[in-house]
Design a protein around this motif. Structure first.
Motif, PDB file in Angstrom:
ATOM      1  N   MET A   1      26.556  31.260  40.135  1.00  0.00           N
ATOM      2  CA  MET A   1      27.791  31.497  39.783  1.00  0.00           C
ATOM      3  C   MET A   1      28.477  32.771  40.257  1.00  0.00           C
ATOM      4  SD  MET A   1      27.665  32.610  35.624  1.00  0.00           S
ATOM      5  CE  MET A   1      26.211  31.667  35.465  1.00  0.00           C
ATOM      6  N   ARG A   2      29.783  32.642  40.668  1.00  0.00           N
ATOM      7  CA  ARG A   2      30.513  33.905  41.027  1.00  0.00           C
ATOM      8  C   ARG A   2      31.589  34.109  40.458  1.00  0.00           C
ATOM      9  NH1 ARG A   2      30.117  37.048  45.611  1.00  0.00           N
ATOM     10  NH2 ARG A   2      28.709  35.775  46.804  1.00  0.00           N
ATOM     11  N   VAL A   3      32.021  35.163  39.661  1.00  0.00           N
ATOM     12  CA  VAL A   3      33.119  35.248  38.470  1.00  0.00           C
ATOM     13  C   VAL A   3      34.037  36.516  38.892  1.00  0.00           C
ATOM     14  CG1 VAL A   3      33.723  35.598  36.067  1.00  0.00           C
ATOM     15  CG2 VAL A   3      31.285  34.787  36.789  1.00  0.00           C
ATOM     16  N   ALA A   4      35.280  36.157  39.271  1.00  0.00           N
ATOM     17  CA  ALA A   4      36.231  37.264  39.663  1.00  0.00           C
ATOM     18  C   ALA A   4      37.347  37.299  38.827  1.00  0.00           C
ATOM     19  CB  ALA A   4      36.789  36.671  41.051  1.00  0.00           C
ATOM     20  N   HIS A   5      38.249  37.997  38.825  1.00  0.00           N
ATOM     21  CA  HIS A   5      39.335  38.445  37.849  1.00  0.00           C
ATOM     22  C   HIS A   5      40.713  38.062  38.294  1.00  0.00           C
ATOM     23  CE1 HIS A   5      41.557  41.319  35.000  1.00  0.00           C
ATOM     24  NE2 HIS A   5      41.545  40.039  34.551  1.00  0.00           N
ATOM     25  N   ASP A   6      41.450  37.457  37.788  1.00  0.00           N
ATOM     26  CA  ASP A   6      42.684  37.031  38.199  1.00  0.00           C
ATOM     27  C   ASP A   6      43.872  37.437  37.114  1.00  0.00           C
ATOM     28  OD1 ASP A   6      45.124  36.071  39.041  1.00  0.00           O
ATOM     29  OD2 ASP A   6      44.554  33.815  39.100  1.00  0.00           O
ATOM     30  N   PRO A   7      44.142  38.727  37.174  1.00  0.00           N
ATOM     31  CA  PRO A   7      44.822  39.554  36.006  1.00  0.00           C
ATOM     32  C   PRO A   7      46.290  38.923  35.985  1.00  0.00           C
ATOM     33  CG  PRO A   7      44.448  40.933  37.963  1.00  0.00           C
ATOM     34  CD  PRO A   7      43.774  39.890  38.398  1.00  0.00           C
ATOM     35  N   GLU A   8      46.864  38.624  37.178  1.00  0.00           N
ATOM     36  CA  GLU A   8      48.256  38.033  37.030  1.00  0.00           C
ATOM     37  C   GLU A   8      48.395  36.634  36.126  1.00  0.00           C
ATOM     38  OE1 GLU A   8      49.749  37.558  40.938  1.00  0.00           O
ATOM     39  OE2 GLU A   8      49.430  39.533  41.573  1.00  0.00           O
ATOM     40  N   ARG A   9      47.286  35.974  36.139  1.00  0.00           N
ATOM     41  CA  ARG A   9      47.324  34.688  35.274  1.00  0.00           C
ATOM     42  C   ARG A   9      46.411  34.793  34.210  1.00  0.00           C
ATOM     43  NH1 ARG A   9      47.745  29.671  39.243  1.00  0.00           N
ATOM     44  NH2 ARG A   9      48.458  28.515  37.159  1.00  0.00           N
ATOM     45  N   ASN A  10      45.768  35.975  33.818  1.00  0.00           N
ATOM     46  CA  ASN A  10      45.084  36.315  32.624  1.00  0.00           C
ATOM     47  C   ASN A  10      43.825  35.395  32.467  1.00  0.00           C
ATOM     48  OD1 ASN A  10      46.656  38.494  31.587  1.00  0.00           O
ATOM     49  ND2 ASN A  10      48.179  36.801  30.904  1.00  0.00           N
ATOM     50  N   ARG A  11      43.110  35.393  33.641  1.00  0.00           N
ATOM     51  CA  ARG A  11      41.969  34.284  33.701  1.00  0.00           C
ATOM     52  C   ARG A  11      41.005  34.853  34.418  1.00  0.00           C
ATOM     53  NH1 ARG A  11      44.253  29.179  37.061  1.00  0.00           N
ATOM     54  NH2 ARG A  11      44.552  30.393  39.082  1.00  0.00           N
ATOM     55  N   LEU A  12      39.622  34.401  34.173  1.00  0.00           N
ATOM     56  CA  LEU A  12      38.738  34.593  35.206  1.00  0.00           C
ATOM     57  C   LEU A  12      38.426  33.474  36.030  1.00  0.00           C
ATOM     58  CD1 LEU A  12      35.900  36.264  32.828  1.00  0.00           C
ATOM     59  CD2 LEU A  12      37.786  37.429  34.413  1.00  0.00           C
ATOM     60  N   VAL A  13      38.124  33.571  37.362  1.00  0.00           N
ATOM     61  CA  VAL A  13      38.023  32.528  38.182  1.00  0.00           C
ATOM     62  C   VAL A  13      36.377  32.281  38.381  1.00  0.00           C
ATOM     63  CG1 VAL A  13      38.294  31.298  40.534  1.00  0.00           C
ATOM     64  CG2 VAL A  13      40.206  32.572  39.183  1.00  0.00           C
ATOM     65  N   VAL A  14      35.765  31.153  38.088  1.00  0.00           N
ATOM     66  CA  VAL A  14      34.298  31.019  38.323  1.00  0.00           C
ATOM     67  C   VAL A  14      34.177  29.835  39.574  1.00  0.00           C
ATOM     68  CG1 VAL A  14      32.185  30.218  37.120  1.00  0.00           C
ATOM     69  CG2 VAL A  14      33.953  31.425  35.717  1.00  0.00           C
ATOM     70  N   GLU A  15      33.351  30.326  40.397  1.00  0.00           N
ATOM     71  CA  GLU A  15      32.693  29.250  41.445  1.00  0.00           C
ATOM     72  C   GLU A  15      31.559  29.129  41.174  1.00  0.00           C
ATOM     73  OE1 GLU A  15      33.813  30.303  45.307  1.00  0.00           O
ATOM     74  OE2 GLU A  15      36.052  30.487  45.153  1.00  0.00           O
ATOM     75  N   VAL A  16      31.027  27.814  40.908  1.00  0.00           N
ATOM     76  CA  VAL A  16      29.545  27.477  40.488  1.00  0.00           C
ATOM     77  C   VAL A  16      29.243  26.712  41.690  1.00  0.00           C
ATOM     78  CG1 VAL A  16      28.138  26.396  38.878  1.00  0.00           C
ATOM     79  CG2 VAL A  16      30.174  27.354  38.121  1.00  0.00           C
ATOM     80  N   SER A  17      28.047  26.982  42.427  1.00  0.00           N
ATOM     81  CA  SER A  17      27.331  26.337  43.252  1.00  0.00           C
ATOM     82  C   SER A  17      25.891  25.822  42.841  1.00  0.00           C
ATOM     83  CB  SER A  17      27.002  27.143  44.669  1.00  0.00           C
ATOM     84  OG  SER A  17      26.753  28.037  44.524  1.00  0.00           O
TER      85      SER A  17
END
Length: 488
Positions: free
Chosen positions: A246-262
């Motif tokens: 999993m790779r977790v990044a921050h999207d502060p403009e939309r108040n969420r974390l973006v998680v890419e799962v492979s």
């Protein structure tokens, strides 16, 4: 659950993100319920009613809004206001993919099924089954809109072993079938040639000190298992019999974390992964309530003002973190992380991810059943403690299931070589218990003492009384307040 209609009215009219997930607005004329940040034109006050949770709104016959998507709302802090038994029940329900009968759930909690139903009706206004179905249907909606997964797989990932039952529950809540929702189109669907990659979004109530979380986790990252780089957190994992990354990044403009799962072919336990990540990054914390309590202490108030968005860094797996806490007894963070890395390299399972990089999985208790832990840089006493803890996990003397802080500490300190510091630290990070407090921690004693004299554990405990039930957050702030030195 009682909520203040006047406060809710002001918050929804202002579309105040600080109230996102704290309540839901149900519109009587349309039969829809929304988040307070919904972009639609606000309905008249006499046409709305307010609910503390999405489950209550759905149980009352309202269906989720397709614009603001209550399925994406941060976890409601209202759960923390209910009885301890209901809190434990909710956490058990969310810790496993498949549902269990109310009778079995009650048995695990040590109460009767009739009493458990009465508690849910009293505190939440809905049954345990209604809560489970609503939360899983909301999660399924997210997968339908945000991923390319087949509907049958989404049903499984959401906890439904029967596609027919999934369709029935989903239609009851959304007044649409899963196929109709899928045909209406996606937003934010991952466009990738890798068919095994899925993208999830984890919403939270701002503020969130993402950089502080990464700094804390990065200093403790296990080589081959975890990695912090370019403002992202990466980790290998194993869930539902599948290994992945999993790779977790921050999207502060939309108040969420973006998680890419492979992962490899088959399911990746997305519901459980979602729950674990929310706990790891403490996304459901009621930051306003925590700050209101901790601001009573001048030292903590100063630290909170400098770094708003405090979160309690959790752990991916309680067993993993328990072993790491034992390894960290009386040594530095860097030394403990190095030894843990050796343990992973020797006993952990390795695999090659989709990009061709070798990854490692932290070993399970079963994999460590015969381990002697020799040659890792441990003292004989510490190695014996590790072996005893592994054995106790396998034979049931150590139970990571939901329980009180006092019961957990009593259970663990009964084992040789484990004292209160270790028990409290595991509870704090491994089990995400917000009131855990390792009062004998050197960093805490330094932060509460003077330049020439450390505080004493009894003094730290006495001062932390005013921080209840958020003493763990106070500990994090004390560690942050240290300008230099080792932090636990």
């Amino acid at each position: 659950m009682k909520i203040d209609a006047a406060v809710c009215s002001s918050a929804r009219l202002a579309r105040d993100r600080r109230f996102d997930g704290r309540f839901f607005t149900a519109v009587k004329t349309t039969g829809i319920f929304c988040r307070p940040i919904c972009p639609a034109r606000p309905p008249l006050e006499h046409n709305v009613t307010y609910f503390a949770t999405a489950a209550e709104a759905a149980n009352a016959g309202f269906r989720p809004c397709l614009r603001c998507r209550p399925d994406s709302a941060p976890g409601s802090p209202a759960w923390e206001l209910v009885s301890t038994t209901v809190q434990r029940a909710l956490k058990l329900m969310r810790s496993e993919r498949e549902p269990h009968s109310v009778e079995r759930l009650a048995e695990r909690l040590g109460v009767s099924s009739r009493y458990l139903r009465r508690l849910f009706a009293e505190h939440l206004g809905v049954s345990p089954l209604a809560v489970w179905q609503t939360e899983r249907a909301l999660f399924a909606f997210r997968l339908l809109r945000d991923t390319n997964l087949p509907i049958a797989e989404i049903a499984y990932e959401s906890g439904f072993n029967s596609l027919r039952r999934f369709n029935g529950v989903f239609k009851q809540i959304y007044q649409r079938t899963p196929s109709e929702v899928r045909r209406e189109g996606h937003t934010g669907r991952l466009k990738s040639s890798a068919s095994t990659t899925v993208r999830l979004y984890l919403d939270y109530r701002p503020p969130l000190d993402w950089q502080q979380l990464l700094t804390f986790l990065g200093a403790r990252a296990l080589v081959g298992v975890e990695q912090v780089e370019d403002c992202e957190y990466l980790r290998s994992f194993a869930l539902e019999g599948c290994r992945g990354v999993m790779r977790v990044a921050h999207d502060p403009e939309r108040n969420r974390l973006v998680v890419e799962v492979s992962g490899q072919e088959g399911g990746t336990g997305l519901y459980l992964l979602n729950q674990r990540l929310r706990r790891l990054f403490d996304l459901d914390a009621d930051t306003a309530e925590i700050q209101a309590v901790l601001n009573e202490d001048p030292l903590l108030k100063k630290q909170l003002a400098q770094r708003p968005g405090l979160r309690l860094p959790g752990a991916w797996d309680p067993f993993e973190y328990a072993l790491r806490a034992i390894l960290g007894q009386q040594i530095s963070v860097a030394a403990a992380t190095t030894i843990a890395g050796r343990l992973v390299a020797r006993y952990g399972e390795s695999f090659v991810d989709d990009s061709g990089v070798e990854r490692f999985l932290f070993p399970t208790a079963k994999q460590l059943a015969e381990a002697d832990f020799a040659g890792l840089g441990l003292t004989r006493t510490r190695a014996n403690t590790l072996r005893e803890f592994v054995d106790a996990t396998l034979d049931g003397r150590v139970n990571f299931a939901e329980q009180s802080l006092e019961d957990w500490c009593t259970q663990v300190t009964a084992l040789p070589g484990i004292g209160d510091w270790t028990a409290q630290y595991i509870a704090m990070r491994g089990l995400s218990m917000p009131d855990a407090f390792p009062s004998s921690d050197l960093g805490i004693l330094q932060a509460l003492g003077s330049k020439s004299l450390k505080a004493k554990p009894k003094e730290a405990l006495a001062r932390a009384e005013q921080w209840r039930p958020w003493r763990a957050y106070g500990a994090i702030l004390l560690w942050q307040s240290l300008k230099s030195g080792e932090q636990k």
